[in-house]
Design a protein around this motif. Structure first.
Motif, PDB file in Angstrom:
ATOM      1  N   ILE A  17      37.758  49.456  30.692  1.00  0.00           N
ATOM      2  CA  ILE A  17      39.089  49.375  31.289  1.00  0.00           C
ATOM      3  C   ILE A  17      38.990  48.542  32.565  1.00  0.00           C
ATOM      4  O   ILE A  17      38.204  48.862  33.466  1.00  0.00           O
ATOM      5  N   VAL A  18      39.749  47.471  32.623  1.00  0.00           N
ATOM      6  CA  VAL A  18      39.815  46.651  33.830  1.00  0.00           C
ATOM      7  C   VAL A  18      41.111  46.994  34.560  1.00  0.00           C
ATOM      8  O   VAL A  18      42.192  46.889  33.989  1.00  0.00           O
ATOM      9  N   GLU A  19      41.004  47.441  35.798  1.00  0.00           N
ATOM     10  CA  GLU A  19      42.179  47.776  36.609  1.00  0.00           C
ATOM     11  C   GLU A  19      42.229  46.869  37.832  1.00  0.00           C
ATOM     12  O   GLU A  19      41.182  46.572  38.421  1.00  0.00           O
ATOM     13  N   TYR A 109      44.000  40.879  49.054  1.00  0.00           N
ATOM     14  CA  TYR A 109      42.938  40.885  48.047  1.00  0.00           C
ATOM     15  C   TYR A 109      43.484  41.289  46.689  1.00  0.00           C
ATOM     16  O   TYR A 109      44.385  42.120  46.596  1.00  0.00           O
ATOM     17  N   TYR A 110      42.899  40.697  45.671  1.00  0.00           N
ATOM     18  CA  TYR A 110      42.993  41.274  44.335  1.00  0.00           C
ATOM     19  C   TYR A 110      41.710  42.085  44.175  1.00  0.00           C
ATOM     20  O   TYR A 110      40.611  41.538  44.180  1.00  0.00           O
ATOM     21  N   PHE A 111      41.878  43.390  44.105  1.00  0.00           N
ATOM     22  CA  PHE A 111      40.759  44.327  44.010  1.00  0.00           C
ATOM     23  C   PHE A 111      40.685  44.765  42.548  1.00  0.00           C
ATOM     24  O   PHE A 111      41.596  45.423  42.045  1.00  0.00           O
ATOM     25  N   VAL A 112      39.611  44.366  41.856  1.00  0.00           N
ATOM     26  CA  VAL A 112      39.514  44.593  40.410  1.00  0.00           C
ATOM     27  C   VAL A 112      38.297  45.462  40.097  1.00  0.00           C
ATOM     28  O   VAL A 112      37.180  45.160  40.525  1.00  0.00           O
ATOM     29  N   THR A 113      38.503  46.539  39.355  1.00  0.00           N
ATOM     30  CA  THR A 113      37.402  47.406  38.936  1.00  0.00           C
ATOM     31  C   THR A 113      37.267  47.369  37.417  1.00  0.00           C
ATOM     32  O   THR A 113      38.227  47.064  36.700  1.00  0.00           O
ATOM     33  N   GLU A 120      35.235  56.780  32.021  1.00  0.00           N
ATOM     34  CA  GLU A 120      36.106  56.315  33.103  1.00  0.00           C
ATOM     35  C   GLU A 120      35.365  56.171  34.434  1.00  0.00           C
ATOM     36  O   GLU A 120      35.958  56.183  35.504  1.00  0.00           O
ATOM     37  N   GLU A 121      34.053  56.010  34.358  1.00  0.00           N
ATOM     38  CA  GLU A 121      33.246  55.783  35.556  1.00  0.00           C
ATOM     39  C   GLU A 121      33.294  54.303  35.922  1.00  0.00           C
ATOM     40  O   GLU A 121      33.121  53.433  35.066  1.00  0.00           O
ATOM     41  N   VAL A 122      33.548  54.017  37.190  1.00  0.00           N
ATOM     42  CA  VAL A 122      33.568  52.627  37.649  1.00  0.00           C
ATOM     43  C   VAL A 122      32.156  52.062  37.595  1.00  0.00           C
ATOM     44  O   VAL A 122      31.230  52.621  38.178  1.00  0.00           O
ATOM     45  N   LEU A 159      34.687  40.405  35.130  1.00  0.00           N
ATOM     46  CA  LEU A 159      35.309  40.461  36.455  1.00  0.00           C
ATOM     47  C   LEU A 159      35.621  39.067  36.984  1.00  0.00           C
ATOM     48  O   LEU A 159      36.684  38.842  37.574  1.00  0.00           O
ATOM     49  N   ILE A 160      34.696  38.126  36.772  1.00  0.00           N
ATOM     50  CA  ILE A 160      34.907  36.754  37.234  1.00  0.00           C
ATOM     51  C   ILE A 160      36.167  36.153  36.610  1.00  0.00           C
ATOM     52  O   ILE A 160      36.928  35.439  37.263  1.00  0.00           O
ATOM     53  N   THR A 161      36.395  36.452  35.336  1.00  0.00           N
ATOM     54  CA  THR A 161      37.555  35.876  34.622  1.00  0.00           C
ATOM     55  C   THR A 161      38.805  36.726  34.735  1.00  0.00           C
ATOM     56  O   THR A 161      39.844  36.374  34.178  1.00  0.00           O
ATOM     57  N   SER A 162      38.730  37.835  35.461  1.00  0.00           N
ATOM     58  CA  SER A 162      39.865  38.758  35.520  1.00  0.00           C
ATOM     59  C   SER A 162      41.104  38.148  36.169  1.00  0.00           C
ATOM     60  O   SER A 162      42.232  38.439  35.764  1.00  0.00           O
ATOM     61  N   LEU A 163      40.913  37.298  37.168  1.00  0.00           N
ATOM     62  CA  LEU A 163      42.058  36.707  37.867  1.00  0.00           C
ATOM     63  C   LEU A 163      42.960  35.959  36.881  1.00  0.00           C
ATOM     64  O   LEU A 163      44.178  36.088  36.914  1.00  0.00           O
ATOM     65  N   LYS A 164      42.332  35.200  36.006  1.00  0.00           N
ATOM     66  CA  LYS A 164      43.091  34.442  35.005  1.00  0.00           C
ATOM     67  C   LYS A 164      43.793  35.385  34.033  1.00  0.00           C
ATOM     68  O   LYS A 164      44.951  35.158  33.658  1.00  0.00           O
ATOM     69  N   LYS A 165      43.112  36.458  33.646  1.00  0.00           N
ATOM     70  CA  LYS A 165      43.707  37.392  32.689  1.00  0.00           C
ATOM     71  C   LYS A 165      44.845  38.194  33.308  1.00  0.00           C
ATOM     72  O   LYS A 165      45.753  38.629  32.613  1.00  0.00           O
ATOM     73  N   ILE A 166      44.780  38.370  34.631  1.00  0.00           N
ATOM     74  CA  ILE A 166      45.888  39.043  35.333  1.00  0.00           C
ATOM     75  C   ILE A 166      47.120  38.138  35.330  1.00  0.00           C
ATOM     76  O   ILE A 166      48.251  38.591  35.378  1.00  0.00           O
TER      77      ILE A 166
END
Length: 203
Positions: A17-19, A109-113, A120-122, A159-166
């Protein structure tokens, strides 16, 4: 929209899960999230920073922020670095200097976990800074931390590609790491980052 989540599928069909959250750099919420994930962040930075100082002892003479580590034995260095990292990850916005608060004003910031879907552990997180001192439509990765027990499972790439997916467009994403952190440098190149040789000369 200032938050959201989606699913990533890793190796062996394992799901994560990416939040993500968009947070003001000087907000209580950002400080709380940094504090809550401090152990993961500190564990990721401790070996990198101590290895850097061992490999480049001249840095302690050239950088006033590192001067306090000069002359310390290995065990003392690790303890002192751990204390410094603890202070960084537990920094409250009200305790920051006026100069730093001014520098960080209008920054966010965009804070992504990324979490294991079952437990559900980070297991990792990344922060993308924008606004404030960062040029318009650019982002800077300030923290990338992955649980050492699950490294090489592709989480850093997610995580690196998360910005684009957001759905956030960016003209440039930058990141800084220690020259001794060859594993990270190799990984960033694999993800398409290009070394800024001019910045290296001025570092």
């Amino acid at each position: 929209v200032n938050s959201g989540s989606y699913i990533e599928q890793g190796k062996d069909n394992q799901k994560f899960i990416v939040e993500w959250f968009k947070l003001n750099a000087l907000s209580e919420e950002f400080a709380e999230k940094m504090s809550s994930l401090s152990r993961l962040g500190m564990d990721s930075f401790l070996s990198v920073e101590t290895h850097f100082l061992s490999a480049h002892p001249q840095a302690m003479k050239e950088d006033k922020n590192l001067a306090a580590f000069s002359g310390l034995k290995d065990c003392e260095l690790k303890s002192a670095m751990n204390a410094k990292l603890h202070k960084i990850f537990h920094a409250h916005p009200s305790n920051l200097s006026d100069e730093l608060r001014s520098f960080m004003s209008n920054a966010y910031y965009y804070f992504v976990t990324i979490k294991n879907e079952t437990s559900e552990e980070v297991q990792g997180f990344i922060t993308f800074m924008s606004g404030g001192p960062i040029a318009k439509d650019e982002h800077k990765i300030t923290i990338l931390a992955i649980d050492e027990n699950i490294r090489r499972a592709g989480l850093a790439g997610f995580l690196i590609t998360s910005l684009k997916k957001i759905g956030i467009s960016s003209n440039k994403i930058s990141v800084c790491t220690r020259p001794s952190n060859t594993a990270a440098i190799s990984a960033y190149k694999k993800w398409g980052f290009i070394e800024d040789l001019e910045a290296q000369k001025n570092a």
